[in-house]
Enzyme design. Structure first.
Site, PDB file in Angstrom:
ATOM      1  N   ASP A  43     -26.254 -15.553  23.462  1.00  0.00           N
ATOM      2  CA  ASP A  43     -25.368 -15.079  24.781  1.00  0.00           C
ATOM      3  C   ASP A  43     -24.879 -14.715  25.849  1.00  0.00           C
ATOM      4  O   ASP A  43     -24.585 -15.461  26.888  1.00  0.00           O
ATOM      5  CB  ASP A  43     -25.431 -13.827  23.667  1.00  0.00           C
ATOM      6  CG  ASP A  43     -24.163 -12.621  23.684  1.00  0.00           C
ATOM      7  OD1 ASP A  43     -23.164 -13.040  22.847  1.00  0.00           O
ATOM      8  OD2 ASP A  43     -23.675 -12.026  24.327  1.00  0.00           O
ATOM      9  N   HIS A  87     -23.871 -15.704  15.237  1.00  0.00           N
ATOM     10  CA  HIS A  87     -24.656 -15.545  15.936  1.00  0.00           C
ATOM     11  C   HIS A  87     -25.927 -15.286  16.460  1.00  0.00           C
ATOM     12  O   HIS A  87     -25.823 -15.996  17.443  1.00  0.00           O
ATOM     13  CB  HIS A  87     -23.704 -14.385  16.831  1.00  0.00           C
ATOM     14  CG  HIS A  87     -23.076 -14.059  18.472  1.00  0.00           C
ATOM     15  ND1 HIS A  87     -23.353 -14.854  18.878  1.00  0.00           N
ATOM     16  CD2 HIS A  87     -23.994 -13.178  18.875  1.00  0.00           C
ATOM     17  CE1 HIS A  87     -23.198 -14.291  20.326  1.00  0.00           C
ATOM     18  NE2 HIS A  87     -23.738 -13.679  20.168  1.00  0.00           N
TER      19      HIS A  87
END
Length: 357
Positions: free
Chosen positions: A136, A336
């Site tokens: 991320d 994610h």
């Protein structure tokens, strides 16, 4: 050759072979989350502050950098796996998180400061070089660490967010153009105090909804639930579009307690300040506009992660932007939180890549 902009990038060089930082002392207000068996909490003194880390194993250094809203704990599955095959695995709390320093100014969270922290950690651990792996925002920090200091970071692994070189449009202008009448979440995060007021009213509930909405098993129906969780209707809260009802399969109630406990103690301002520097980063990195990363690299993303769909052009550009790429993988049915959703697959890919370096 572009010259570095002014900012807290340490001068090139191998750095001192300093002693390892001391373990955390009892002076902290609360005990940190338990490290994996064999892991050790430490504090590394870096220019301008301290970085908390968890270290496990001996061998070549692999620095693990988390994203939003996480912490060193997001690498709990990778630390023992890397240590078991002969690596010194070190997961940090990025500045503003956990037990690391939390400077007061928004500008203290610019990308150059994060790169300097990473360099400082390597040197504080008595090492000269490291492989850096990030997820991320951590992937973007890792990428810029390898871009700006390839003498220190000799390989880079990117999880979730592909490398996209600095481009020609100011980021906040680009984000403002997204979503029509709705506000993109990065824009929603820009005003200090605004997102904090929403999140800190119920840290545990907000985190649970955010983690679930971006996970493959619980977030698959997020769009149908009420629209994209990445966009905020006028006058609404971001959490209004989070899925509810259950935690994703990768996250237990006890693990959620770890994350919630840390953010309830620290607040979210340090974490959110990373988003509030996107324009500052764009200015700081002007000398590297469009620059490729030449060190050996790896990308692992989730097939169902919006980051890999929105940034599909960045992945397609890897032959130009990551000429040292040695593997690009989209994990089917993964969301994610890639290294937590699919720890065994990610560990296998990381180890296989590291062994080729």
């Amino acid at each position: 050759m572009p010259q570095p902009p002014s900012g807290p990038i340490p001068a090139p060089g191998p750095g001192p072979r300093s002693a390892r930082p001391e373990p955390l002392s009892g002076a902290l207000s609360a005990s940190p989350p338990a490290a994996p068996p064999g892991g050790l909490h430490r504090l590394a003194e870096v220019p301008g502050g301290r970085i908390h880390l968890v270290e496990q194993g001996t061998g070549p250094l692999v620095l693990l950098v988390h994203g939003f809203p996480e912490g060193w704990y997001s690498w709990r599955h990778q630390l023992p796996a890397l240590a078991a095959v002969g690596y010194r695995a070190v997961a940090v709390d990025v500045r503003g998180y956990g037990r690391s320093s939390k400077p007061g100014a928004v500008s203290d969270y610019r990308m150059l400061a994060h790169v300097a922290d990473n360099v400082g950690v390597v040197h504080a651990l008595g090492e000269r070089t490291a492989t850096v792996v990030g997820h991320d925002w951590g992937a973007t920090i890792a990428a810029n660490s390898a871009l700006l200091r390839p003498d220190v970071f000799t390989a880079v692994g990117l999880l979730g967010v592909p490398y996209a070189p600095r481009g020609g449009i100011r980021p906040t202008e680009a984000f403002a153009a997204l979503g029509g009448t709705e506000e993109f979440y990065v824009s929603y995060f820009q005003q200090p105090g605004r997102a904090e007021a929403e999140i800190e009213a119920d840290v545990r509930g907000w985190l649970a909804g955010f983690y679930a909405s971006l996970s493959a098993d619980t977030g698959a129906g997020a769009e149908a639930y009420g629209g994209s969780p990445y966009f905020v209707p006028e006058g609404a809260r971001m959490a209004g579009r989070f899925v509810g009802g259950r935690l994703p399969g990768w996250l237990s109630e006890a693990e959620l307690d770890v994350y919630a406990g840390e953010f309830e103690r620290t607040g979210l301002t340090g974490a959110l300040n990373r988003y509030r520097n996107v324009d500052r980063d764009w200015a700081d990195l002007a000398a590297w506009d469009g620059a490729p990363i030449g060190v050996p690299s790896l990308f692992v993303g989730g097939e169902l992660d919006s980051s890999t769909t929105w940034l599909a052009p960045a992945i397609e550009a890897f032959p130009r932007t990551l000429p040292g790429l040695r593997g690009s993988h989209l994990l089917p049915g993964c969301g994610h939180w890639v290294q937590q959703e699919r720890p065994e697959e990610v560990n296998g890919l990381l180890v296989g890549w590291l062994e080729q370096l």
